[in-house]
Scaffold this active site. Structure first.
Site, PDB file in Angstrom:
ATOM      1  N   GLY A  41       2.082   2.167  10.745  1.00  0.00           N
ATOM      2  CA  GLY A  41       3.068   3.236  10.636  1.00  0.00           C
ATOM      3  C   GLY A  41       3.728   3.600  11.956  1.00  0.00           C
ATOM      4  O   GLY A  41       4.397   4.618  12.065  1.00  0.00           O
ATOM      5  N   ASN A  87       0.873  -1.169   0.000  1.00  0.00           N
ATOM      6  CA  ASN A  87       0.000   0.000   0.000  1.00  0.00           C
ATOM      7  C   ASN A  87       0.909   1.217   0.000  1.00  0.00           C
ATOM      8  O   ASN A  87       1.449   1.596   1.032  1.00  0.00           O
ATOM      9  CB  ASN A  87      -0.895  -0.026   1.250  1.00  0.00           C
ATOM     10  CG  ASN A  87      -1.718   1.248   1.392  1.00  0.00           C
ATOM     11  OD1 ASN A  87      -1.788   2.061   0.472  1.00  0.00           O
ATOM     12  ND2 ASN A  87      -2.327   1.426   2.560  1.00  0.00           N
ATOM     13  N   GLU A  90      -6.968   4.923   7.421  1.00  0.00           N
ATOM     14  CA  GLU A  90      -6.704   6.342   7.121  1.00  0.00           C
ATOM     15  C   GLU A  90      -7.894   6.967   6.405  1.00  0.00           C
ATOM     16  O   GLU A  90      -8.201   8.140   6.597  1.00  0.00           O
ATOM     17  CB  GLU A  90      -5.416   6.474   6.298  1.00  0.00           C
ATOM     18  CG  GLU A  90      -4.183   6.238   7.165  1.00  0.00           C
ATOM     19  CD  GLU A  90      -2.995   5.661   6.432  1.00  0.00           C
ATOM     20  OE1 GLU A  90      -2.935   5.714   5.188  1.00  0.00           O
ATOM     21  OE2 GLU A  90      -2.090   5.127   7.116  1.00  0.00           O
ATOM     22  N   SER A 100       2.885  -2.252  10.209  1.00  0.00           N
ATOM     23  CA  SER A 100       4.326  -2.373  10.432  1.00  0.00           C
ATOM     24  C   SER A 100       4.866  -3.769  10.126  1.00  0.00           C
ATOM     25  O   SER A 100       5.787  -4.252  10.790  1.00  0.00           O
ATOM     26  CB  SER A 100       4.695  -1.950  11.864  1.00  0.00           C
ATOM     27  OG  SER A 100       4.303  -0.617  12.098  1.00  0.00           O
ATOM     28  N   LYS A 111       0.227   4.239  -0.365  1.00  0.00           N
ATOM     29  CA  LYS A 111      -0.374   5.473   0.174  1.00  0.00           C
ATOM     30  C   LYS A 111      -0.063   6.635  -0.770  1.00  0.00           C
ATOM     31  O   LYS A 111      -0.006   6.414  -1.974  1.00  0.00           O
ATOM     32  CB  LYS A 111       0.081   5.714   1.614  1.00  0.00           C
ATOM     33  CG  LYS A 111      -0.103   4.444   2.461  1.00  0.00           C
ATOM     34  CD  LYS A 111       0.047   4.643   3.929  1.00  0.00           C
ATOM     35  CE  LYS A 111      -0.170   3.308   4.646  1.00  0.00           C
ATOM     36  NZ  LYS A 111      -0.163   3.444   6.105  1.00  0.00           N
ATOM     37  N   HIS A 117      -9.590   1.483   4.306  1.00  0.00           N
ATOM     38  CA  HIS A 117      -8.348   1.630   5.080  1.00  0.00           C
ATOM     39  C   HIS A 117      -8.606   2.580   6.246  1.00  0.00           C
ATOM     40  O   HIS A 117      -9.364   3.540   6.121  1.00  0.00           O
ATOM     41  CB  HIS A 117      -7.229   2.164   4.184  1.00  0.00           C
ATOM     42  CG  HIS A 117      -5.898   2.110   4.856  1.00  0.00           C
ATOM     43  ND1 HIS A 117      -5.490   3.075   5.745  1.00  0.00           N
ATOM     44  CD2 HIS A 117      -4.914   1.183   4.802  1.00  0.00           C
ATOM     45  CE1 HIS A 117      -4.284   2.741   6.205  1.00  0.00           C
ATOM     46  NE2 HIS A 117      -3.915   1.605   5.645  1.00  0.00           N
ATOM     47  N   GLU A 174      -5.962  -4.934  10.159  1.00  0.00           N
ATOM     48  CA  GLU A 174      -4.944  -3.931  10.465  1.00  0.00           C
ATOM     49  C   GLU A 174      -5.280  -3.213  11.772  1.00  0.00           C
ATOM     50  O   GLU A 174      -6.079  -2.268  11.772  1.00  0.00           O
ATOM     51  CB  GLU A 174      -4.876  -2.895   9.338  1.00  0.00           C
ATOM     52  CG  GLU A 174      -4.514  -3.481   7.988  1.00  0.00           C
ATOM     53  CD  GLU A 174      -3.832  -2.453   7.100  1.00  0.00           C
ATOM     54  OE1 GLU A 174      -2.686  -2.702   6.712  1.00  0.00           O
ATOM     55  OE2 GLU A 174      -4.426  -1.408   6.823  1.00  0.00           O
TER      56      GLU A 174
HETATM   57  P1  PGA Z   1       2.541   0.195   7.582  1.00  0.00           P
HETATM   58  O1  PGA Z   1       1.123   0.446   6.855  1.00  0.00           O
HETATM   59  O2  PGA Z   1       3.068  -1.098   7.046  1.00  0.00           O
HETATM   60  O3  PGA Z   1       3.384   1.378   7.188  1.00  0.00           O
HETATM   61  O4  PGA Z   1       2.265   0.127   9.043  1.00  0.00           O
HETATM   62  C1  PGA Z   1       0.225  -0.607   6.651  1.00  0.00           C
HETATM   63  C2  PGA Z   1      -1.050  -0.070   6.071  1.00  0.00           C
HETATM   64  O5  PGA Z   1      -1.452   1.038   6.477  1.00  0.00           O
HETATM   65  O6  PGA Z   1      -1.686  -0.696   5.213  1.00  0.00           O
END
Ligand code: PGA
Length: 250
Positions: free
Chosen positions: A172, A9, A96, A212, A11, A94, A166
């Site tokens: 993140g 992803n 976010e 992560s 982003k 997601h 998630e």
């Molecule tokens: P990350 O993001 O691996 O940077 O924690 C995962 C995601 O948001 O899909």
């Protein structure tokens, strides 16, 4: 039985040129992958990414899709547009998007229906915030999020979707759920799907862990029986790191 699926992803990272470059670097590194490999790129990067993955097994995904077929929805992108652009997967819901763009379980459900109708495979994100885990609501919450997101699909369609578990507190942050925590909660999600759509569908649906996930922790997470892959943010932005995750860094 289930083919693992590792999806990057990106982003809001990488211009079209950078997208082509990163995919070019990635291609030889994942040529022998046993997993389905997907890169979910910003919408503007889709044509460049589709061109760049040619001659490889890498699939292109989008990061969102609107639920209406067309109309006065400035800034939005429809499932038919993605399909025609040769996108195969789309991330939906997601955290976010839920947190910063007001998406709800109901709009997530509508997007999932639009995606499936157009022949796209949704990667449906669910997961609890830190205070929800601490209060003991994780299982109830992921069950609710998953079942609402799937409402209106039949068992055959459910079998083909991808769910990404998630935990919001792990995205993140460098914090990962432990292998056992991730496995256990993914088991809860699979059980919820089995309860409504039957064991056969639940046994086929692929459920990823995300938050992560990186070359260091991928091996342990992927050794868990319920975990069918990963949705990778930060570690998907470097070809070498992402390739290690794709190979489970064995
Ligand atoms: P990350 O993001 O691996 O940077 O924690 C995962 C995601 O948001 O899909």
């Amino acid at each position: 039985m289930r083919t693992p699926i590792i999806a990057g992803n990106w982003k809001m990272n990488n211009t079209p040129k950078q997208a082509a470059q990163l995919i070019a670097e990635l291609k030889p590194l994942v040529a022998d992958a046993d997993a389905t490999v997907v890169v979910c790129v910003p919408a503007i990067d889709i044509p460049a990414a589709v061109q760049a993955v040619k001659g490889s097994k890498i699939k292109v995904g989008a990061q969102n899709v609107h639920f209406k077929e067309s109309g006065a929805y400035t800034g939005e992108i429809s499932a038919a547009m993605l399909k025609e652009a040769k996108v195969d997967y789309v991330i939906i819901g997601h955290s976010e998007r839920r947190q910063y763009f007001g998406e709800t379980d109901e709009t997530v459900n509508q997007r999932v229906l639009a995606a499936v109708k157009a022949g796209l495979t949704p990667i449906i994100c669910v997961g609890e915030r830190k205070e929800q885990r601490e209060a003991g609501y994780t299982d109830a919450l992921v069950t609710y999020q998953t079942l609402i997101a799937l409402q209106g699909l039949d068992a055959k369609e459910v079998a083909k979707v991808v769910v990404a578990y998630e935990p919001v507190w792990a995205i993140g942050t460098g914090l990962t759920a432990t292998d056992e925590q991730a496995n256990e909660t993914i088991g809860v999600i699979r059980k919820a799907i089995a309860g409504k759509y039957g064991r056969a569908a639940a046994n086929r649906v692929r459920i990823q862990y995300g938050g992560s996930m990186n070359p260091k922790n991928v091996k342990g997470l992927m050794a868990q029986p319920e975990i069918d892959g990963g949705l990778i943010g930060g570690a998907s932005l470097k070809a070498e790191d992402f390739a290690k995750v794709v190979g489970f860094n064995k």
